[in-house]
Design a protein around this motif. Structure first.
Motif, mmCIF file in Angstrom:
data_model
loop_
_atom_site.group_PDB
_atom_site.id
_atom_site.type_symbol
_atom_site.label_atom_id
_atom_site.label_comp_id
_atom_site.label_asym_id
_atom_site.label_seq_id
_atom_site.Cartn_x
_atom_site.Cartn_y
_atom_site.Cartn_z
ATOM 1 N N GLY A 1 0.821 -1.201 0.000
ATOM 2 C CA GLY A 1 0.000 0.000 0.000
ATOM 3 C C GLY A 1 0.853 1.248 0.000
ATOM 4 O O GLY A 1 1.997 1.241 0.459
ATOM 5 N N ALA A 2 0.307 2.322 -0.546
ATOM 6 C CA ALA A 2 0.982 3.616 -0.552
ATOM 7 C C ALA A 2 -0.030 4.688 -0.188
ATOM 8 O O ALA A 2 -1.180 4.656 -0.644
ATOM 9 N N HIS A 3 0.395 5.636 0.640
ATOM 10 C CA HIS A 3 -0.510 6.653 1.158
ATOM 11 C C HIS A 3 0.225 7.990 1.193
ATOM 12 O O HIS A 3 1.336 8.079 1.715
ATOM 13 N N VAL A 4 -0.403 9.010 0.620
ATOM 14 C CA VAL A 4 0.272 10.294 0.420
ATOM 15 C C VAL A 4 -0.612 11.435 0.908
ATOM 16 O O VAL A 4 -1.801 11.501 0.577
ATOM 17 N N LEU A 5 -0.030 12.314 1.691
ATOM 18 C CA LEU A 5 -0.665 13.586 2.048
ATOM 19 C C LEU A 5 0.255 14.674 1.528
ATOM 20 O O LEU A 5 1.350 14.895 2.074
ATOM 21 N N ALA A 6 -0.142 15.323 0.434
ATOM 22 C CA ALA A 6 0.715 16.313 -0.202
ATOM 23 C C ALA A 6 -0.077 17.051 -1.264
ATOM 24 O O ALA A 6 -1.110 16.572 -1.735
ATOM 25 N N ASP B 1 -1.801 12.788 -8.274
ATOM 26 C CA ASP B 1 -0.842 12.471 -9.325
ATOM 27 C C ASP B 1 0.222 11.502 -8.812
ATOM 28 O O ASP B 1 0.671 10.614 -9.534
ATOM 29 N N VAL B 2 0.630 11.680 -7.570
ATOM 30 C CA VAL B 2 1.646 10.806 -6.988
ATOM 31 C C VAL B 2 1.114 9.388 -6.838
ATOM 32 O O VAL B 2 1.796 8.405 -7.158
ATOM 33 N N ILE B 3 -0.118 9.260 -6.373
ATOM 34 C CA ILE B 3 -0.651 7.926 -6.099
ATOM 35 C C ILE B 3 -0.870 7.148 -7.380
ATOM 36 O O ILE B 3 -0.858 5.902 -7.376
ATOM 37 N N ALA B 4 -1.041 7.824 -8.504
ATOM 38 C CA ALA B 4 -1.179 7.128 -9.780
ATOM 39 C C ALA B 4 0.079 6.321 -10.092
ATOM 40 O O ALA B 4 0.010 5.233 -10.675
ATOM 41 N N THR B 5 1.243 6.842 -9.685
ATOM 42 C CA THR B 5 2.490 6.107 -9.866
ATOM 43 C C THR B 5 2.496 4.848 -9.009
ATOM 44 O O THR B 5 2.932 3.772 -9.453
ATOM 45 N N ALA B 6 1.999 4.962 -7.786
ATOM 46 C CA ALA B 6 1.952 3.805 -6.889
ATOM 47 C C ALA B 6 1.026 2.715 -7.416
ATOM 48 O O ALA B 6 1.257 1.522 -7.176
ATOM 49 N N VAL B 7 -0.022 3.106 -8.146
ATOM 50 C CA VAL B 7 -0.945 2.120 -8.718
ATOM 51 C C VAL B 7 -0.196 1.159 -9.635
ATOM 52 O O VAL B 7 -0.398 -0.063 -9.589
ATOM 53 N N TYR B 8 0.694 1.694 -10.457
ATOM 54 C CA TYR B 8 1.445 0.842 -11.382
ATOM 55 C C TYR B 8 2.396 -0.078 -10.619
ATOM 56 O O TYR B 8 2.604 -1.236 -11.007
#
Length: 324
Positions: A263-268, A273-280
């Motif tokens: 899992g990846a979780h971002v507060l920024a 846009d950042v989480i789209a990278t984590a999806v891949y």
């Protein structure tokens, strides 16, 4: 405006509105609004919306309880800095009849009393299937009225399919869109298509934004994983420094033995846009070590994912810019 679960317009003294209607604020604005309940992501959007229009907002209840605690704590502090009062206490009663200003009063489990002109409760959405007589055609419904479907989105009747929010699946427009394509292919071409939600992203457009994909730390443990998690404050992300806004953090959840990203979780700013990278990364079952070694352009917020992955093997606080 008072939003109470189960209340009907014109009954219980409640005025019921949808989230879309709440976004069109009335004039004149209420001076004070109390947001009460488990403060989920829908609450957060409406809370900021009212506060930005000059309304004094008090939030009562658990703050973003399904968000990673490190991120929700930072966001709560951001809210406080922006003038929103956050009270992380459970509400035990609501009084609409005996307040000084004719508004509402919420009492918490510690006895604290919070007053305002309006009470906002985000009650969520649920399928409206009662009265459709679905049992007569062999279509089953669940406890919340959702239509029960199999992995191909077929109902109990082999000739009837369901798609979107009515299935009780994640309530995102892109999920409903994907459902429509899957149902079309399966119903007309017998394609046997299914959907994989393990890397499904979600974004809440607060300021800063919340983005997530995959499992939280708690959910991973509940599923039996031995987790290894890292939290990188934005003060170590060059893009955030250039933006002069280091409010936030990036958290990665990985399987301890293999390093596989869970899992990846971002507060920024720009978390979506950042989480789209984590999806891949999640879709391709990458490890945090793979992520740490991949190319990433400098001075992008997405670089924060690479830096967070590097924290598993090195001290990123001692790296010079661009260093790997």
């Amino acid at each position: 405006m008072t939003l109470i679960p189960g209340a009907q317009p014109g009954r219980d003294g409640a005025e019921v509105s949808t989230a879309a209607q709440q976004r069109v604020l009335r004039s004149p604005l209420d001076r004070q609004t109390v947001v009460q309940g488990h403060v989920e992501l829908a609450h957060l959007l409406l809370t900021e919306l009212h506060a930005e229009q000059g309304v004094e907002v008090t939030v009562v209840g658990r703050f973003a309880p399904h968000t990673e605690p490190e991120l929700s704590a930072i966001l709560a502090e951001v809210f406080r800095d922006d003038g929103i009062t956050v009270i992380a206490e459970r509400a035990t009663s609501v009084d609409t009849d005996h307040t000084d200003a004719g508004g509402v009063a919420v009492t918490t489990d510690t006895g604290r009393r919070v007053t305002g002109q309006r009470l906002l409760l985000a009650t969520g959405r649920q399928p409206v299937t009662a009265g459709l007589n679905l049992d007569a055609v062999g279509v089953k419904t669940g406890s919340r009225g959702e239509i029960v479907v199999d992995e191909h989105l077929r109902t109990g009747n082999s000739r009837i399919w369901a798609a979107g929010d009515v299935t009780g699946h994640p309530q995102y427009v892109y999920v409903a869109g994907a459902h429509g394509a899957v149902v079309t292919d399966n119903a007309f071409d017998n394609a046997g298509r299914t959907l994989d939600y393990h890397h499904l992203p979600a974004v809440t457009f607060t300021t800063p934004s919340l983005g997530s994909a995959g499992l939280t730390d708690a959910a991973a443990v509940e599923q039996g994983y031995d987790c290894d998690c890292r939290v990188l404050p934005l003060e170590y992300v060059p893009r955030a420094l250039v933006n002069r806004d280091t409010r936030g953090a990036i958290k990665l959840v990985a399987e301890r033995e293999t390093g596989r990203l869970l899992g990846a979780h971002v507060l920024a700013a720009g978390a979506g846009d950042v989480i789209a990278t984590a999806v891949y990364a999640l879709a391709n079952h990458m490890t945090v070590h793979d992520m740490a070694d991949l190319w990433c352009p400098y001075l992008t917020m997405a670089e924060g994912l690479k830096l967070a992955a590097q924290t598993y093997t090195r001290d990123v606080t001692k790296l010079s810019c661009c260093a790997s």
